[in-house]
Every structure is written in C-alpha cells, then in structure tokens.
Write an enzyme that holds these catalytic residues in place. Structure first.
Site, PDB file in Angstrom:
ATOM      1  N   ASP A  85       2.693   2.591   7.970  1.00 16.44           N
ATOM      2  CA  ASP A  85       1.355   1.699   7.599  1.00 16.44           C
ATOM      3  C   ASP A  85       1.573   0.449   6.780  1.00 16.44           C
ATOM      4  O   ASP A  85       1.287   0.118   5.597  1.00 16.44           O
ATOM      5  CB  ASP A  85       0.490   2.704   6.585  1.00 16.44           C
ATOM      6  CG  ASP A  85      -0.933   2.425   6.553  1.00 16.44           C
ATOM      7  OD1 ASP A  85      -1.278   1.268   7.506  1.00 16.44           O
ATOM      8  OD2 ASP A  85      -1.852   3.165   5.948  1.00 16.44           O
TER       9      ASP A  85
ATOM     10  N   ASP B 129       0.909  -1.290  -0.013  1.00 17.78           N
ATOM     11  CA  ASP B 129      -0.127  -0.023   0.027  1.00 17.78           C
ATOM     12  C   ASP B 129       0.851   1.182   0.342  1.00 17.78           C
ATOM     13  O   ASP B 129       0.607   2.007   0.778  1.00 17.78           O
ATOM     14  CB  ASP B 129      -0.999  -0.227   1.310  1.00 17.78           C
ATOM     15  CG  ASP B 129      -2.260   1.091   1.135  1.00 17.78           C
ATOM     16  OD1 ASP B 129      -2.268   1.497  -0.076  1.00 17.78           O
ATOM     17  OD2 ASP B 129      -2.694   1.322   2.118  1.00 17.78           O
TER      18      ASP B 129
HETATM   19  P1  ADP Z   1      -4.139   4.344   8.108  1.00 15.77           P
HETATM   20  O1  ADP Z   1      -4.410   2.763   8.157  1.00 15.77           O
HETATM   21  O2  ADP Z   1      -5.475   5.226   8.649  1.00 15.77           O
HETATM   22  O3  ADP Z   1      -4.005   4.996   6.698  1.00 15.77           O
HETATM   23  P2  ADP Z   1      -1.635   5.131   8.742  1.00 15.77           P
HETATM   24  O4  ADP Z   1      -0.525   4.187   9.396  1.00 15.77           O
HETATM   25  O5  ADP Z   1      -1.257   5.640   7.442  1.00 15.77           O
HETATM   26  O6  ADP Z   1      -2.950   4.725   9.014  1.00 15.77           O
HETATM   27  O7  ADP Z   1      -1.624   6.498   9.538  1.00 15.77           O
HETATM   28  C1  ADP Z   1      -2.457   7.583   9.247  1.00 15.77           C
HETATM   29  C2  ADP Z   1      -1.765   9.004   9.515  1.00 15.77           C
HETATM   30  O8  ADP Z   1      -1.364   9.204  10.657  1.00 15.77           O
HETATM   31  C3  ADP Z   1      -0.610   8.902   8.863  1.00 15.77           C
HETATM   32  O9  ADP Z   1      -0.966   9.643   7.388  1.00 15.77           O
HETATM   33  C4  ADP Z   1       0.312  10.165   9.458  1.00 15.77           C
HETATM   34  O10 ADP Z   1      -0.375  11.291   8.919  1.00 15.77           O
HETATM   35  C5  ADP Z   1      -0.108   9.779  10.746  1.00 15.77           C
HETATM   36  N1  ADP Z   1       1.039   9.001  11.477  1.00 15.77           N
HETATM   37  C6  ADP Z   1       0.969   7.543  11.493  1.00 15.77           C
HETATM   38  N2  ADP Z   1       1.958   7.239  12.017  1.00 15.77           N
HETATM   39  C7  ADP Z   1       2.643   8.311  12.346  1.00 15.77           C
HETATM   40  C8  ADP Z   1       3.914   8.552  13.364  1.00 15.77           C
HETATM   41  N3  ADP Z   1       4.558   7.414  13.588  1.00 15.77           N
HETATM   42  N4  ADP Z   1       4.095   9.841  13.445  1.00 15.77           N
HETATM   43  C9  ADP Z   1       3.553  10.951  13.064  1.00 15.77           C
HETATM   44  N5  ADP Z   1       2.386  10.710  12.435  1.00 15.77           N
HETATM   45  C10 ADP Z   1       1.806   9.581  12.170  1.00 15.77           C
HETATM   46 MG    MG Z   2      -2.142   5.195   5.683  1.00 15.64          MG
END
Ligand code: ADP
Ligand code: MG
Length: 383
Positions: A231, A214
């Site tokens: 992610d 992804d």
């Molecule tokens: P989803 O499954 O909802 O796409 P993500 O893992 O992509 O979950 O996280 C969603 C959002 O949260 C990311 O786009 C980012 O902006 C923020 N985010 C996720 N992990 C972190 C992190 N470790 N530090 C800062 N922001 C984060």
């Molecule tokens: Mg994401």
C-alpha cells in the site's frame, strides 16, 4: 467476466461494487487476452479507495518482467501442503482503484509537491487523478522492489486504475496475514517485528528514498516469516515538503501499535533521528542489510521509560517539521534543540562517535543561516 457482457444494460453500467466499471472490465479482459492473467477470482479486500482481487498468471509474462530484478520472491509460491493447495501457477493480486471521486479528495496533498508528479497537472480530472494514483503506487513499489532491501510484492503491470502485483499466499490459497492479524508465537516475535518495522522505515528512507506515509499493522503482511510492506500509493520522496511530517506520523502509528502489544518501545524522537541520520554510531555491518539493522536496533537503542521521555515525545509531536527544497525547514526545532542534541545522543547506548546525526545537524544549521523567512510574522505562517 459475465458482468462485462451486460454493460449496455443501464443498471449494469453503474460501477460493480463501485470498482468494475466497463473500462476497468475492458482492461481486465485485455490482460486475459494478452495472457497475462488467466483467471480473475474473488475479492481479497474491499477498501475505501480500492478493492484487491486474486488472479492466476496467464501463459505470457508482461513486458516489464525482464527489466525487474529477479529474486527469490518471484518464484511460484510453494505450498507447505500441496495436497490442500495443489495450485502451482503464479498468482497475482490485482488492486483496482475505485473510480468514485469523493474519497480521493484529501489525497491531493500527497501528490502536490511531489517532484516526480509535478507535470501531472490533471488533478482536477478524477479519472486521471486515479490513474496517477495507481501509477504512483506502481512506481513506488517498483522502486522498493528494485532496491532489493525490503520485501514487497513484485510489481507486474499498471494501467489506468488497475495495478497487478505478486499475490502473497499464506500457503493454503489465502492471502498472507496483515501484521494486525498475525498470530504471534511469543513476545520475542513481537519484538522481532517491531525491530523489523523500524529497520524498514530506515531502509525505505535511506535506500529507497521514500517515506511510506501510511505505515501500520494494516499495511504490512507477514509472508514466509518476513514482513512485506504494501500500500505505497501515498509514499513520498524525502524532498516532499511534508515528508518529515509523514515520517513522524508513521513512527507514531507503529509505536502506538507495538506499545498496545505490550512491549517496550523507543521514543518517537529517537526513532525519527535513527531513521534520518546518515551514519549510526558504532554500526558494524551492512547499512543496507535488514538483519544488521535489526541487530543494531536491538542492541543500541534505549527504550522509553520515564515521564520525561514521554514529555519529550509530546513536544516532538508538536514540532513544526517541514522540509523545503533547501533542506529542513524548522522553526520550533531551533528552540527545542538548543543544547539538547547531547540529550538526543545520550538516548543511544553508545554514542562515542561524533558524526552521529551530522546530517541532521547540518540541515538545521543550514536553516539557521537562512534568514529569508524571518520577517517577524512567522507565527502567521504556522496557522
Ligand atoms: P487499501 O488501499 O485498500 O488499504 P491495500 O494495498 O492495503 O489497499 O490492500 C488491501 C488488503 O488487500 C491488504 O490489507 C491485504 O490484506 C490485501 N493485499 C494487498 N496486496 C496484497 C498482495 N500482494 N498479496 C496478498 N494480499 C494483498
Ligand atoms: Mg491498506
């Protein structure tokens, strides 16, 4: 945590923002009691499958801190402007998977066929499924973190539907931007992150033994001038029957984004081969080094220009690419590659070295030897 007090109240038993059910609240409370987190703050992101929250680290470090390799990422974030952002405590991002079932349906195909999760036959129990999902993300994150070749947030802890990791701080308390929102300084920088992304895909595959599945400008953050991959819950190992399909999709999405950003891109087919080839012609340097790979990409891969290049990518996208336990299962590919491997090689600027794409050739030949599937009905299988 005031919400937790009222969890006997029927109205409040309903999941708060679809995530914070009483069980999740209890786990967060336990994390606070154990001193792993000290404050549970605002929401960073609300997604279809998970919400991400910010928290400060507590006084105690979780158990698995010791076994994780240390690197400079583990430092407390240092602010560029300590007056605006005086906080020096370590910060965590807490990803909480939603306990609602519906959105998880299509996720089964990522876990199905995964050797590491073969014994997790709890796929009909949604709560257990989500637990597996969070664990999968944690394990993938840990694997990438420990390999030490690509920046990822440091994994801290996982339990049930809750994953705790290092928070990537922009320097002023806000989360570092996704590549999607990153304000590029110039064209040069767009190229820089394109090469970085391609090198990441290769390192993920060759060193971490993972296909992200992804990967996009939404799942990469620019933090301290480095591209962080996030992610990774759906990431799979190369043995996964769909891994090459996912890889091709990642390459396509990344290319689509960077083409939109107005830079010259490489053909999807060339990138695919670049990622899966064990050896690279005329590669000097460290195969595990991100800068070395970026430099190689910049100097050796030839950009996509002609109508023929595009036509070939179209064919490439339509190929049936499935890896089975014996290697690469390829049906159309035989037809397509017959006599065309030279063409693939010529897409590289320097291809004097014979061993380029050897591993790929080998896989295809192995499949050629395997007549087991050749029952004359192979077309049915494609449906
Ligand atoms: P989803 O499954 O909802 O796409 P993500 O893992 O992509 O979950 O996280 C969603 C959002 O949260 C990311 O786009 C980012 O902006 C923020 N985010 C996720 N992990 C972190 C992190 N470790 N530090 C800062 N922001 C984060
Ligand atoms: Mg994401």
């Amino acid at each position: 945590f005031s919400r937790g007090k009222t969890n006997k109240d029927k109205a409040n038993r309903a999941t708060v923002e679809n995530v914070l059910d009483p069980r999740t609240m209890r786990f967060l409370q336990a994390l606070m009691n154990r001193g792993i987190i000290s404050d549970f703050n605002g929401c960073i992101s609300t997604g279809k499958e998970a919400n991400v929250y910010h928290a400060f680290a507590g006084s105690k470090q979780p158990n698995n801190h010791n076994e994780l390799k240390n690197d400079d990422n583990s430092d407390v974030e240092k602010s560029n402007n300590s007056e605006e952002y005086p906080e020096k405590r370590e910060e965590y991002a807490i990803k909480i998977y939603k306990t609602s079932i519906l959105v998880f349906k299509d996720r089964e195909r990522y876990v199905d066929g995964e050797f590491r999760f073969r014994n997790s036959r709890s796929q009909h129990n949604p709560r257990k499924m989500i637990k597996i999902w969070a664990e999968k993300e944690f394990r993938n994150l840990k694997r990438i973190y420990q390999a030490g070749v690509i920046p990822v947030p440091k994994p801290i802890e996982v339990k049930n539907n809750v994953l705790v990791m290092q928070f990537l701080n922009r320097g002023d308390g806000f989360a570092s931007p996704r590549l999607r929102d990153y304000p590029y300084k110039d064209r040069e920088e767009i190229y820089y992150y394109y090469y970085n992304m391609i090198a990441d895909i290769r390192l993920l595959y060759q060193v971490c033994q993972l296909v992200h599945a992804d990967l996009s400008e939404y799942n990469t953050l620019v933090h301290k001038d480095q591209l962080y991959v996030i992610d990774v819950s759906q990431s799979v190992q190369p043995e996964h029957p769909m891994s090459l399909d996912f890889l091709r999709m990642d390459i396509k999405n990344v290319n689509f984004y960077f083409e939109k950003m107005g830079i010259d891109i490489f053909s999807e087919r060339l990138l695919f081969q670049f990622v899966i080839s064990e050896t690279l012609p005329n590669f000097q340097g460290d195969m595990r080094s991100l800068p070395d790979l970026m430099d190689y990409i910049k100097k050796n891969l030839i950009v996509k220009k002609t109508v023929e290049d595009e036509a070939e990518d179209e064919v490439f996208r339509s190929l049936y690419l499935v890896r089975n336990l014996n290697g690469l299962e390829e049906r159309d590919f035989d037809r397509f590659t017959e006599g065309k491997f030279d063409l693939l090689k010529s897409l590289l600027a320097h291809d004097n070295e014979k061993n380029f794409s050897n591993s790929y050739d080998k896989n295809i030949n192995e499949f050629d030897d395997d007549d087991g599937d050749d029952d004359g009905n192979s077309d049915d299988d494609l449906e």
